[in-house]
Design an enzyme around this catalytic site. Structure first.
Site, PDB file in Angstrom:
ATOM      1  N   HIS A 129      39.425  36.327  27.766  1.00 34.06           N
ATOM      2  CA  HIS A 129      39.982  36.948  28.970  1.00 34.06           C
ATOM      3  C   HIS A 129      41.200  36.206  29.473  1.00 34.06           C
ATOM      4  CE1 HIS A 129      36.217  39.085  29.101  1.00 34.06           C
ATOM      5  NE2 HIS A 129      35.539  37.972  29.259  1.00 34.06           N
TER       6      HIS A 129
ATOM      7  N   HIS B 168      42.903  28.469  35.251  1.00 35.88           N
ATOM      8  CA  HIS B 168      43.188  29.498  34.245  1.00 35.88           C
ATOM      9  C   HIS B 168      44.337  30.372  34.740  1.00 35.88           C
ATOM     10  CE1 HIS B 168      40.287  31.528  36.952  1.00 35.88           C
ATOM     11  NE2 HIS B 168      41.142  32.519  36.813  1.00 35.88           N
TER      12      HIS B 168
ATOM     13  N   HIS C  31      46.462  34.389  34.698  1.00 33.31           N
ATOM     14  CA  HIS C  31      46.512  35.842  34.517  1.00 33.31           C
ATOM     15  C   HIS C  31      47.985  36.191  34.307  1.00 33.31           C
ATOM     16  CE1 HIS C  31      42.380  36.318  36.243  1.00 33.31           C
ATOM     17  NE2 HIS C  31      42.740  35.212  36.883  1.00 33.31           N
TER      18      HIS C  31
ATOM     19  N   HIS D 114      45.116  30.210  38.700  1.00 35.22           N
ATOM     20  CA  HIS D 114      43.995  29.986  39.622  1.00 35.22           C
ATOM     21  C   HIS D 114      43.398  28.611  39.384  1.00 35.22           C
ATOM     22  CE1 HIS D 114      43.483  34.611  40.003  1.00 35.22           C
ATOM     23  NE2 HIS D 114      44.355  34.124  40.870  1.00 35.22           N
TER      24      HIS D 114
ATOM     25  N   THR E  90      37.754  37.624  40.701  1.00 39.19           N
ATOM     26  CA  THR E  90      38.499  38.803  40.262  1.00 39.19           C
ATOM     27  C   THR E  90      38.012  39.310  38.905  1.00 39.19           C
ATOM     28  OG1 THR E  90      40.217  37.509  39.169  1.00 39.19           O
ATOM     29  CG2 THR E  90      40.565  38.053  41.502  1.00 39.19           C
ATOM     30  N   THR E  91      37.010  38.657  38.338  1.00 45.93           N
ATOM     31  CA  THR E  91      36.386  39.143  37.110  1.00 45.93           C
ATOM     32  C   THR E  91      34.900  39.347  37.380  1.00 45.93           C
ATOM     33  OG1 THR E  91      35.684  36.994  36.252  1.00 45.93           O
ATOM     34  CG2 THR E  91      37.933  37.699  35.728  1.00 45.93           C
TER      35      THR E  91
END
Ligand code: BO1
Ligand code: ZN
Length: 262
Positions: free
Chosen positions: A64, A98, A100, A123, A205-206
């Protein structure tokens, strides 16, 4: 049901497999400085961010995103934050960070700020010290604080990202994980100015989308070069490249977004 995808038709299935994703306090949201409530908040205290993270650090492609994990089996003191919009006496210790990002430069960030979607958002996930690990923290509404940092494109490399980006080719495939031989100071990854930030109550958010996150989003972006961003876009989740790994905007509802400024 541990799997989830980011394509639009995949995101619609999140709420079926992960009930919490249908909640009223979901993230990300669109933030507007005009609609935010200015508060005379104390500064966010960011402790240990100038020190090197304790080694070993691990870089992992989880399918992800790409994640920098601290192992900390020696239980060294990790960077932590307090103050700002956080409840008094609550300290939040760094757990991992991590990213995005988008397949195109006009998208990639999860939050939007004043109508802008940035090409990447980092994040830095922090766990409330009163909870012993991330999965315990996910059961409590004051469990996590995530610092959100926007990236904007510029010509020159952001040298602070070299310690991560130089190793992305080693974690091209899902579940690839390497031990980083370089160290990282979190301070070098933060914007020059951390005095101005937005804060609101939201969620992961996941999936599983737990509503346990106090979000702190810095107003000032940091920089990344085109060629650096392109290296993130070569990471693979198996059949696809990882990109556009951002969740669609969620309803803000009656929630308030606070802004600290000088
Ligand atoms: S984020 O900062 O809101 N994007 C965020 C999202 C998920 C997590 C932390 C921060 N945590 C973990 C969960 C795991 C899950 C994993 C998915 O996300 O604790 O249970 O498998 O990548
Ligand atoms: Zn995230």
């Amino acid at each position: 049901a541990g799997h989830f995808g980011y394509r639009k038709r995949d995101q619609h299935t999140w709420v079926r497999n992960f009930k919490l994703c249908d909640g009223k306090l979901q993230s990300p949201i669109s933030i507007s400085s005009f609609k935010s409530i200015t508060l005379p908040l104390p500064a966010l205290e960011i402790i240990g961010y100038h020190d090197f993270l304790p080694s070993p650090l691990y870089l992992k492609n989880n399918g992800h995103s790409v994640v920098v994990n601290v192992s900390n089996h020696l239980r060294k003191r990790l960077p932590y934050i307090f103050g700002g919009s956080l409840d008094i006496n609550q300290e939040y210790e760094m757990d991992h960070l991590h990213f995005h990002w988008g397949a195109k430069n006009n998208r990639g960030s999860e939050h939007m700020l004043n109508g802008i979607r940035y090409p990447m958002e980092m994040h830095i996930v922090h766990r409330n010290r009163i909870y012993s690990n991330l999965s315990n923290a996910l059961n409590h509404k004051n469990g996590l604080v995530v610092l959100g940092i926007f990236f904007q494109l510029q010509e020159e490399d952001n040298e602070s990202l070299h310690s991560i980006i130089n190793h992305l080719t080693s974690v091209q495939w899902i579940n690839n994980e390497i031990k980083l031989n370089t160290s990282i100071t979190l301070a070098s990854l933060l914007p020059k100015n951390t005095d101005v930030f937005y804060s609101y109550k939201g969620s992961l958010t996941t999936p599983p989308c737990n509503e346990v996150v106090t979000w702190i989003i810095f107003s000032m972006p940091v920089s990344i070069s085109f060629s650096q961003l392109n290296k993130f876009r070569l990471l693979s989740s198996g059949n696809n490249l990882i990109a556009d790994n951002y969740r669609k905007l969620q309803n803000i509802g009656p929630r308030k977004v606070y802004i600290r400024k000088l």
